[in-house]
Design a protein around this motif. Structure first.
Motif, mmCIF file in Angstrom:
data_model
loop_
_atom_site.group_PDB
_atom_site.id
_atom_site.type_symbol
_atom_site.label_atom_id
_atom_site.label_comp_id
_atom_site.label_asym_id
_atom_site.label_seq_id
_atom_site.Cartn_x
_atom_site.Cartn_y
_atom_site.Cartn_z
ATOM 1 N N ILE A 1 4.432 16.579 56.480
ATOM 2 C CA ILE A 1 3.736 15.564 55.709
ATOM 3 C C ILE A 1 4.648 15.844 54.189
ATOM 4 N N LYS A 2 4.629 17.268 54.653
ATOM 5 C CA LYS A 2 4.961 18.606 53.061
ATOM 6 C C LYS A 2 6.367 18.765 54.093
ATOM 7 N N HIS A 3 6.626 18.767 55.028
ATOM 8 C CA HIS A 3 8.678 19.025 55.939
ATOM 9 C C HIS A 3 8.481 20.376 54.900
ATOM 10 N N ALA A 4 7.406 20.916 55.482
ATOM 11 C CA ALA A 4 8.346 23.031 55.044
ATOM 12 C C ALA A 4 8.581 23.623 56.009
ATOM 13 N N SER A 5 9.694 24.004 55.302
ATOM 14 C CA SER A 5 10.604 24.459 56.750
ATOM 15 C C SER A 5 11.189 26.060 55.449
ATOM 16 N N PRO A 6 11.271 27.480 55.778
ATOM 17 C CA PRO A 6 10.721 27.324 57.287
ATOM 18 C C PRO A 6 9.394 27.619 57.244
ATOM 19 N N PRO A 7 8.605 27.127 58.451
ATOM 20 C CA PRO A 7 7.596 26.424 58.454
ATOM 21 C C PRO A 7 5.966 27.355 58.335
ATOM 22 N N PRO A 8 4.898 27.383 58.230
ATOM 23 C CA PRO A 8 3.902 28.735 57.694
ATOM 24 C C PRO A 8 3.593 29.585 58.081
ATOM 25 N N PRO A 9 3.179 30.354 58.520
ATOM 26 C CA PRO A 9 2.779 31.491 59.558
ATOM 27 C C PRO A 9 1.477 30.238 60.650
ATOM 28 N N GLU A 10 0.709 30.551 61.004
ATOM 29 C CA GLU A 10 -0.138 30.071 62.565
ATOM 30 C C GLU A 10 -1.570 30.437 61.361
ATOM 31 N N PRO A 11 -1.771 29.299 61.077
ATOM 32 C CA PRO A 11 -2.896 29.025 60.563
ATOM 33 C C PRO A 11 -3.949 30.043 61.195
ATOM 34 N N SER A 12 -4.940 30.560 60.435
ATOM 35 C CA SER A 12 -6.956 31.344 61.889
ATOM 36 C C SER A 12 -6.985 30.137 61.838
ATOM 37 N N ARG A 13 -7.609 30.517 62.859
ATOM 38 C CA ARG A 13 -8.692 29.091 63.753
ATOM 39 C C ARG A 13 -9.653 29.732 64.357
ATOM 40 N N THR A 14 -10.960 29.682 64.105
ATOM 41 C CA THR A 14 -12.613 29.615 63.907
ATOM 42 C C THR A 14 -13.226 29.270 65.692
ATOM 43 N N GLY A 15 -12.321 27.410 65.869
ATOM 44 C CA GLY A 15 -13.284 26.841 67.228
ATOM 45 C C GLY A 15 -11.420 26.994 67.435
ATOM 46 N N PRO A 16 -11.629 26.688 69.131
ATOM 47 C CA PRO A 16 -10.674 26.902 70.749
ATOM 48 C C PRO A 16 -10.309 25.361 70.443
ATOM 49 N N ILE A 17 -10.422 24.099 69.563
ATOM 50 C CA ILE A 17 -9.613 23.553 69.299
ATOM 51 C C ILE A 17 -8.672 22.642 68.220
ATOM 52 N N ASP A 18 -9.308 23.860 66.332
ATOM 53 C CA ASP A 18 -9.519 23.721 65.724
ATOM 54 C C ASP A 18 -7.488 22.955 65.452
ATOM 55 N N GLY A 19 -7.529 22.146 64.947
ATOM 56 C CA GLY A 19 -5.860 21.209 65.015
ATOM 57 C C GLY A 19 -5.847 20.170 63.914
ATOM 58 N N GLN A 20 -4.675 20.251 64.241
ATOM 59 C CA GLN A 20 -4.408 18.378 63.519
ATOM 60 C C GLN A 20 -3.783 17.694 64.442
ATOM 61 N N TYR A 21 -3.815 16.910 65.132
ATOM 62 C CA TYR A 21 -3.727 15.709 65.974
ATOM 63 C C TYR A 21 -3.459 14.185 65.737
ATOM 64 N N GLU A 22 -2.211 13.792 66.622
ATOM 65 C CA GLU A 22 -1.456 12.557 66.384
ATOM 66 C C GLU A 22 -1.965 11.851 67.650
ATOM 67 N N ILE A 23 -2.422 10.851 67.005
ATOM 68 C CA ILE A 23 -2.791 9.503 68.284
ATOM 69 C C ILE A 23 -2.133 8.573 67.733
ATOM 70 N N ARG A 24 -1.690 8.079 68.807
ATOM 71 C CA ARG A 24 -0.921 6.984 68.751
ATOM 72 C C ARG A 24 -1.442 6.447 70.031
ATOM 73 N N GLN A 25 -1.864 4.968 69.328
ATOM 74 C CA GLN A 25 -1.905 3.653 70.242
ATOM 75 C C GLN A 25 -2.144 2.134 69.479
ATOM 76 N N ASP A 26 -2.064 1.027 70.364
ATOM 77 C CA ASP A 26 -2.162 0.014 69.031
ATOM 78 C C ASP A 26 -1.272 -0.209 68.539
ATOM 79 N N GLY A 27 -0.004 0.390 68.592
ATOM 80 C CA GLY A 27 1.703 0.232 68.160
ATOM 81 C C GLY A 27 0.619 1.478 66.658
ATOM 82 N N GLY A 28 0.326 1.431 66.656
ATOM 83 C CA GLY A 28 0.286 2.660 65.434
ATOM 84 C C GLY A 28 -0.197 3.910 65.350
#
Length: 258
Positions: free
Chosen positions: A106-133
C-alpha cells in the motif's frame, strides 16, 4: 483515508502500514469522529485529509506474487511460516493465503520498516486470493497493558453494538458473552466514509474478542481495497463468512501461549 479509519486499521497499520486493531473504546471514539466528519466533509477537506487525490482510481494490477519485505515478515528460527499456520486454521477456505506487508503493497515503503512487535503467534496481514479477486485478513492481539495505555486509563465500552452519543449503531452487530469472561463482538462495516482517500477499502467484517484479563484480539475480514496499484480486483464478499470468522477468532492458536 481519514485519521479515524486509519486508527481502526490498528497497530499494524501504524507500525507496518495495518488498520487497526484497537480496543472497544478506541472504536467507539473513532466512530464518533467518523460520524461528525461524514456530516461535515467537503471536497476541500477531502483533499486536505487524503494523502493524495483519489477521484477515479487507476486499478493497475501488481505482480501475482507481491514483493513483500523479508524483514517485515521475519519468522522465529524453526517456526513454520505464519501464513502456513493460518491456512491450517481455515479448513473452509477455497483460495490461497500469503502473509504480506501493508507498508509494501500500500505505502510502498523503502526501505521497509522494522519488524513490528507481535503479541499473538499469528499476528499479521494476510492476502487471500480466491474467486478471481484479492481480499485481506488482519490479525492482532493487544495485551492488557497495551490496552490500558491505549485507553489512557479510561473504561472500556461494554457493548459495541449500542449507539453512543449520536453515533449510528454498527451494522449487523452481534455481541456474545462467552465462557471464561470472554466477550465476542462481530459487525459489518461498509468502509464508505466519503473521504475519498487512498487506499479506499471495500466492505468488511470486523471481529473483536475481549478476554477476561483485559487483552483484546481483533480480526478484519476485508474484501480488499482500490488504489493506484493493487494486487488484484476486490472480492465481492469478505474472504470468510461470518460463521467462519467467528470460528477463527475463537481458535486458541491465535492467542499467546499461557
Amino acid at each position: 483515508m481519514s485519521d479515524d479509519v486509519r486508527e481502526l486499521l490498528g497497530r499494524a497499520a501504524e507500525d507496518a502500514g495495518r488498520p487497526v486493531i484497537s480496543t472497544e473504546a478506541v472504536y467507539a471514539k473513532a466512530g464518533r469522529v467518523r460520524w461528525r466528519r461524514r456530516a461535515a466533509v467537503t471536497a476541500t477537506a477531502v483533499c486536505a485529509v487524503a494523502a493524495g487525490a483519489f477521484v477515479v482510481p487507476q486499478l493497475t494490477s501488481a505482480p501475482a506474487s507481491p514483493q513483500t519485505s523479508v524483514a517485515s515478515l521475519a519468522q522465529e528460527p524453526g517456526e513454520s511460516p505464519r501464513d502456513v499456520r493460518l491456512l491450517k486454521l481455515l479448513p473452509h477456505l477455497t483460495g490461497t493465503v500469503e502473509e504480506v506487508s501493508f507498508a509494501d503493497i500500500i505505502k510502498h515503503a523503502s526501505p521497509p520498516p522494522p519488524e513490528p512487535s507481535r503479541t499473538g503467534p499469528i499476528d499479521g496481514q494476510y492476502e487471500i486470493r480466491q474467486d478471481g479477486g484479492v481480499g485481506y485478513l488482519t490479525i492482532d492481539v493487544m495485551d492488557a497493558e497495551a490496552v490500558r495505555k491505549k485507553l489512557g486509563g479510561g473504561a472500556a465500552v461494554e457493548d459495541l453494538c449500542k449507539p453512543e452519543n449520536g453515533v449510528p449503531a454498527r451494522t449487523d452487530c452481534v455481541r456474545e458473552e462467552l465462557s471464561g469472561g470472554r466477550v465476542l463482538t462481530i459487525w459489518s462495516d461498509d468502509m464508505d466514509y466519503g473521504d475519498g482517500g487512498t487506499p479506499q477499502w471495500g466492505p468488511e467484517l470486523v471481529a473483536r474478542l475481549t478476554l477476561a484479563d483485559g487483552s483484546v484480539l481483533g480480526v478484519r475480514d476485508s474484501t480488499g481495497f482500490e488504489a493506484d496499484v493493487v494486487q488484484g480486483p476486490m472480492l465481492k464478499t469478505p474472504p470468510l463468512t461470518r460463521a467462519e470468522l467467528r470460528e477463527l477468532v475463537l481458535r486458541p492458536e491465535l492467542l499467546p501461549a499461557k
